[in-house]
Design a protein around this motif. Structure first.
Motif, short mmCIF file in Angstrom:
data_model
loop_
_atom_site.label_atom_id
_atom_site.label_comp_id
_atom_site.label_asym_id
_atom_site.label_seq_id
_atom_site.Cartn_x
_atom_site.Cartn_y
_atom_site.Cartn_z
N LEU A 124 0.92 -1.14 0.06
CA LEU A 124 0.00 -0.03 -0.03
C LEU A 124 1.10 1.17 0.06
N ARG A 125 2.02 1.29 0.65
CA ARG A 125 2.82 2.43 0.71
C ARG A 125 3.57 2.70 -0.59
N ASP A 126 3.41 1.84 -1.56
CA ASP A 126 3.98 1.95 -3.00
C ASP A 126 2.78 2.34 -3.76
N ILE A 127 1.82 2.40 -3.56
CA ILE A 127 0.61 2.95 -4.24
C ILE A 127 0.26 4.32 -4.08
N ILE A 128 0.21 5.15 -4.97
CA ILE A 128 -0.18 6.63 -4.89
C ILE A 128 -1.47 6.96 -5.41
N ALA A 151 1.59 2.67 -8.97
CA ALA A 151 2.41 2.51 -7.97
C ALA A 151 3.97 2.38 -8.33
N TYR A 152 4.68 2.72 -7.39
CA TYR A 152 6.49 2.72 -7.55
C TYR A 152 6.92 1.65 -6.57
N ILE A 153 7.26 0.68 -7.30
CA ILE A 153 7.74 -0.56 -6.45
C ILE A 153 9.09 -0.38 -6.08
N LEU A 154 9.52 -0.80 -4.98
CA LEU A 154 11.05 -0.83 -4.80
C LEU A 154 11.40 -1.96 -5.09
N LYS A 155 12.58 -1.94 -6.04
CA LYS A 155 13.24 -3.13 -6.41
C LYS A 155 14.70 -3.10 -6.73
N ARG A 156 15.32 -4.43 -6.53
CA ARG A 156 16.96 -4.26 -6.33
C ARG A 156 17.32 -4.39 -7.86
N ARG A 177 8.29 2.21 -11.78
CA ARG A 177 6.78 2.55 -11.94
C ARG A 177 5.94 1.48 -12.70
N THR A 178 4.93 1.11 -11.94
CA THR A 178 3.98 0.06 -12.61
C THR A 178 2.69 0.43 -12.59
#
Length: 607
Positions: free
Chosen positions: A66-70, A121-126, A135-136
């Protein structure tokens, strides 16, 4: 909604109810048209959006936090030109892309009864050894019913629930609203001069997707931002955003302290910063403390903090010179580092690299300064009061609840991995498209969010009416006047110094980890003292090790780091630089004391 195959509503959970750790609010099952025996189960929970793919007894799950969804938006399919292709229900491969418009557009396809929900959403990825945000867009196509109005009602239910969860509000039947805009004060000359371009390309699209309106004002002269916030009704904005270097926020904060209502203004209107300058110490600090990736000229994580509305308190330091009082959030410097900072201004065009280049020059021509350094040492930093917990401000959508519809050719970039799903309702099969994919290409403008405004000059009738002599307010000092005797328990060091630098944030530059133990709000200033007589090799080691903060534990004859709550520097002579937050102040006696929890900053949710 649907559980497994047929669908049922999931009961809402109120604030006082006893709930499990992960509450399911909405769920739906989708069937993949192009792959036999494969289904996707989509759940909207208190944790986020969970996507479970089940194929031949195998299950694979992905959760978008949820914290990655804007934000999210409901759309309709765009009318196709004659001969442009067949039904949009086919698989999105190649050039046969889905095109959508706002439901009020005159260019919508009346024959398509589907309602499309776009979730951003903007997802943290390595990526290799670093973290970055990708960005997704999750696209849900609602076509379970035979009328658009019914499908749109289902899509709106998901949209409203998502917005309530993002805003940390109880689930309602209408999305939460916040008519207030973000005040953006942008310095076009900060650093290499790319602030306008970065705002347009990196920040505006995120504000669009989150439906956060803004007022953009470009600074036109020194102290413009300071005068602006001092003389305007700042309560009309939800936050004040500084875009540029640390100097822009320094102006804004001191303008707030020049208001008679400074305490209320700082309590109700949080401040924020997006780094487009050379130093960017505070922005780097925020990312460091909140585990947010910091990538130069990539403003994604900090832009998300603007729309999410979570705040954290920050200490400020009251500075007194012979003629001025000011408030600081970063550092005070005298000697080597201040010389490098100010004298490298002539190399501003190369950005942050100017500091490294000038450091070499100053190391070759090393200077020393005579004076007296006095400070109130903190004996035990482990027993200091803990900072306040972060707060979340209520926020959500623009003033009329809608965005100007993005044309799909400018906003949507479907990839070839999209799937076509079939949803079974009442024994009837309808094609239902549900895909999540990255959207990489988009064209955006300053004016794209409805209700947002761009001001290149001061609007007619709203001139800034600044008093001739602005009065500095803020918390009252606990120290003796600058020229008075200090308390007996203070430590006094007299002699010749290479530098004295005091910081109250971990980073004072993008690559300068000055005080690793520092927090945004802890009541501590960290004073680094380097005395004359130190070999150049040790200074070089110090400059090379600042990226890792290895100097913080040094305590030798010539160099040491001391935690203090107040200090005074009295230099001899008239030649040299003293800086406050990277800005030059008059050369002469200066004293400072720290005040905890004065300013509220917008911060990421990743801590």
């Amino acid at each position: 909604m649907a559980d497994q195959k047929n669908g049922k509503d999931v009961p809402n959970v109120g604030e006082g109810d006893s709930v499990s750790k992960d509450v399911v609010y909405l769920e739906e099952t989708f069937y993949i048209l192009s792959k036999k025996n494969s289904v996707f189960r989509v759940q909207l929970t208190s944790k986020g959006l969970t996507l479970t793919k089940e194929t031949d007894g195998n299950s694979k799950e992905q959760t978008i936090l949820l914290r990655d969804i804007i934000g999210s938006k409901c759309m309709r399919s765009k009318r196709r030109r004659p001969g442009a292709g067949s039904c949009v229900c086919s698989s999105f491969v190649g050039n046969n892309q889905l095109k959508v418009v706002d439901e009020n557009s005159g260019d919508l396809d009346e024959n398509d009864i589907s309602a499309y929900l776009y979730i951003y959403a903007y997802i943290l990825k390595r990526s290799r050894r670093t973290l970055k945000r990708e960005r997704t867009t999750i696209t849900l196509r609602f076509r379970s019913f035979d009328k658009y109005e019914d499908n749109n009602r289902e899509a709106q239910k998901w949209r409203t629930t998502i917005k309530c969860l993002i805003a940390s509000l109880p689930i309602t039947y209408s999305p939460p609203t916040n008519d207030k805009k973000v005040l953006v004060l942008l310095n076009p000359k900060s650093g290499p001069g790319k602030a306008r371009e970065l705002f347009q390309s990196k920040v505006v699209p995120i504000l669009q997707e989150a439906e956060v309106p803004y007022d953009l004002h470009v600074t036109k002269y020194a102290q413009y931002a300071r005068e602006f916030v001092r003389t305007r009704n700042v309560y009309g904005w939800r936050a004040i955003l500084a875009i540029g270097g640390d100097g822009v926020l320094f102006e804004i904060m001191n303008g707030m302290f020049e208001r008679l209502d400074w305490q209320q203004a700082l309590a109700e209107v949080p401040l924020a910063i997006l780094p487009c300058g050379s130093g960017n110490g505070l922005a780097r600090t925020i990312c460091h403390l909140y585990n947010e990736p910091y990538i130069p000229q990539n403003l994604t994580g900090l832009s998300m903090a603007i729309v999410k509305g979570q705040t954290a308190p920050m200490d400020v330091v009251r500075i007194e010179t012979r003629t001025k009082i000011m408030f600081s959030f970063l550092s005070v410097g005298w000697g080597l580092l201040s010389d490098i900072d100010i004298e490298s201004e002539r190399l501003r065009a190369i950005g942050g690299q100017r500091f490294a280049v000038w450091a070499v020059a100053r190391l070759v021509g090393l200077r020393t300064y005579k004076g007296v350094v006095s400070y109130a040492k903190i004996k035990d930093v482990s027993n200091l009061p803990k900072p306040k917990q972060p707060l979340t401000l209520s926020h959500s959508i623009s003033q009329d609840g809608a965005l100007d519809s993005p044309d799909a050719e400018a906003f949507i970039d479907c990839d070839e991995h999209s799937e076509v799903f079939v949803n079974a309702v009442n024994g009837k099969q309808h094609q239902r498209v549900d895909s999540w994919y990255s959207v990489n290409s988009r064209r955006s403008a300053f004016y794209s969010t409805r209700g947002s405004e761009y001001h290149s000059v001061t609007s007619e009738g709203s001139e800034m009416r600044s008093p001739v002599h602005a009065c500095m307010h803020g918390p009252a000092s606990h120290l003796p006047s600058l020229m008075s005797q200090l308390p007996s328990q203070w430590v006094h060091e007299e002699g010749e110094f290479v530098m004295v630098h005091v910081s109250y944030q971990p980073y004072i530059g993008e690559d300068f980890l000055f005080a690793p133990r520092s927090q945004l709000s802890d009541g501590v200033m960290w004073m680094l003292i380097i005395k004359a007589g130190i070999p150049r090799s040790q200074i070089l080691s110090f400059l090379l090790g600042v990226g890792q903060g290895s100097h913080a534990d040094l305590n030798t004859e010539h160099i040491k780091m001391v935690p203090v709550s107040a200090f005074r520097i009295v230099p001899e002579g008239t030649t040299g630089y003293i800086t406050v937050d990277g800005e030059v102040v008059e050369y002469g006696p200066i004293q400072a004391e720290i005040f905890p929890n004065i300013v509220n900053l917008l911060v990421p949710e990743t801590k």
